[in-house]
Design an enzyme around this catalytic site. Structure first.
Site, PDB file in Angstrom:
ATOM      1  N   CYS A  88      -4.757  -2.063   7.361  1.00 40.99           N
ATOM      2  CA  CYS A  88      -4.489  -3.167   6.430  1.00 40.99           C
ATOM      3  C   CYS A  88      -3.059  -3.184   5.915  1.00 40.99           C
ATOM      4  CB  CYS A  88      -5.442  -3.099   5.237  1.00 40.99           C
ATOM      5  SG  CYS A  88      -7.169  -3.342   5.676  1.00 40.99           S
ATOM      6  N   HIS A 346      -7.606 -12.024   3.432  1.00 40.78           N
ATOM      7  CA  HIS A 346      -6.946 -10.788   3.876  1.00 40.78           C
ATOM      8  C   HIS A 346      -6.768 -10.804   5.394  1.00 40.78           C
ATOM      9  CE1 HIS A 346      -5.815  -6.714   4.349  1.00 40.78           C
ATOM     10  NE2 HIS A 346      -6.971  -6.114   4.142  1.00 40.78           N
ATOM     11  N   CYS A 376      -4.769   0.007   0.308  1.00 32.69           N
ATOM     12  CA  CYS A 376      -5.626   0.975   1.000  1.00 32.69           C
ATOM     13  C   CYS A 376      -5.671   0.608   2.479  1.00 32.69           C
ATOM     14  CB  CYS A 376      -7.023   0.988   0.393  1.00 32.69           C
ATOM     15  SG  CYS A 376      -7.883  -0.597   0.401  1.00 32.69           S
TER      16      CYS A 376
END
Length: 392
Positions: A88, A346, A376
């Site tokens: 991510c 996202h 994270c």
């Protein structure tokens, strides 16, 4: 040598199977590359490299999409590109790599960013069915527990005593803040519109549609409306689709160069990366890395918590920024002030650059000297980057 950021742009963020789903990820990437040129007047031929984050590097995102994006944008064939995967945080890591390259003298001018079209290349596409990316040796180390981010988010809720009301209230707050930012016109200046074929509102003459607005914001979201959703990962759990980040499509890019190069090209530096760190943490709970990463960044920077005027903590799940906040002690008003991934979405490989673009825009508007971003990442990792505003 200082590395400075002279421009940052992003596409709108589209929902899964939404307004951007008809756009190839290389075209999404090319949109922001061209956007940097249009806003700065930089000659693409001056760019030494394009460092691009992307998580699912298969199918339409395979074969080094950074290079494909460069050529799709119509840039000279002499401009290379490299694609990185830190899950991510891939495009945040791309920025940190770009800055390091400039400081080391390897680059004068570099573009960093990323993309993910989760509609066209679904999450998990890079894992072959029946074949685990985790070796038996790895699994033996962790008692055959296969990491799962949703389960990790539930583990965080249990460890920090976060209730269903806590996480749903945070999710509602994300949508409320994002809607307020959109209504006030605070997001429009970041966005490079995307031309997408067909769809509702498409031109009758050309069949094309111009998309210039984030699609994921759900106005009127409340704790009561979220209470109707069932937990996904544990029957008695707190995590559901409404308090987790949305599956999305989007891209973002930043133009980074040495101060000397900025002067030669007649460009005014906006900001610089003051401190950049990365760290590892427990890969089973997986999502707690932003806590030690933030501590490491503050310690290395010599700054205190009170020096930071805005914090961006990626909202992979509502439990992540809530646990981070309880440990770090940041003021709620300074945490994700314009909403986060729960509201916007996202797009994995593009999120780090999207968040940084939003943070820099917010810092300029409010004359904030320092901002800290952390995310994270799969495998129990986290990047943390402190940005210092120069354009005051």
């Amino acid at each position: 040598m200082n590395a400075v950021i002279v421009e940052a742009v992003r596409t709108p963020v589209g929902r899964k199977k939404g307004v951007l789903s008809g756009v190839h990820p290389a075209d999404l990437s090319a949109t922001v590359l061209r956007g940097l040129v249009e806003r700065t007047g930089i000659d693409p031929g001056a760019v030494d490299d394009v460092i691009w984050g992307c998580v699912q590097q298969v199918s339409e995102q395979a074969i080094d999409i950074a290079r494909t994006a460069v050529l799709t944008a119509g840039w000279p064939e002499t401009i290379p590109g490299v694609t990185v995967d830190r899950q991510c945080g891939s495009s945040q890591q791309a920025v940190n790599f770009a800055v390091a390259g400039v400081i080391a003298g390897h680059y004068d001018v570099v573009v960093a960013g990323g993309v993910e079209s989760m509609s066209r290349v679904p999450m998990g596409s890079s894992t072959t069915v029946g074949q685990s990316p985790f070796s038996q040796t790895y699994r033996d180390r962790y008692d055959n527990v296969v990491p799962n981010q949703g389960v990790g988010a539930e583990m965080i809720a249990a460890k920090w005593g976060l209730t269903r009301t806590d996480v749903d209230a945070y999710a509602a707050r994300s949508h409320e803040r994002a809607a307020a930012a959109q209504d006030a016109g605070l997001l429009a200046e970041q966005i490079v519109p995307v031309t997408t074929p067909g769809g509702v509102g498409a031109s009758v003459a050309t069949g094309d549609m111009t998309v210039d607005t984030d699609q994921g914001i759900r106005r009127g979201t409340t704790v009561d409306t979220l209470a109707e959703l069932k937990p996904v990962f544990r029957e008695d759990g707190v995590i559901h689709a409404g308090n987790a980040s949305q599956i999305s499509d989007g891209s973002a890019a930043l133009l980074i160069m040495s101060e000397e190069a900025a002067g030669r090209h007649g460009l005014t530096p906006i900001a610089r990366v003051h401190t950049a760190v990365v760290t590892g943490d427990d890969p089973v709970i997986m999502l707690t890395g932003p806590i030690p990463a933030t501590e490491k960044a503050l310690q290395r920077s010599g700054l205190s918590l009170s020096d930071i005027g805005v914090f961006e903590v990626n909202e992979a799940f509502a439990t992540v920024p809530l646990a981070w906040q309880r440990e770090i002690g940041a003021d709620d008003a300074l945490l994700n002030p314009n909403g986060g991934a729960i509201a916007f979405g996202h797009p994995l490989g593009g999120s780090g650059a999207r968040i940084m673009t939003d943070m820099i825009t917010h810092m300029r508007r409010n004359k904030i000297r320092y901002g800290l971003q952390t995310m994270c990442e799969g495998g129990g990792q986290a990047n943390a980057t402190i940005i210092e505003l120069l354009d005051t």
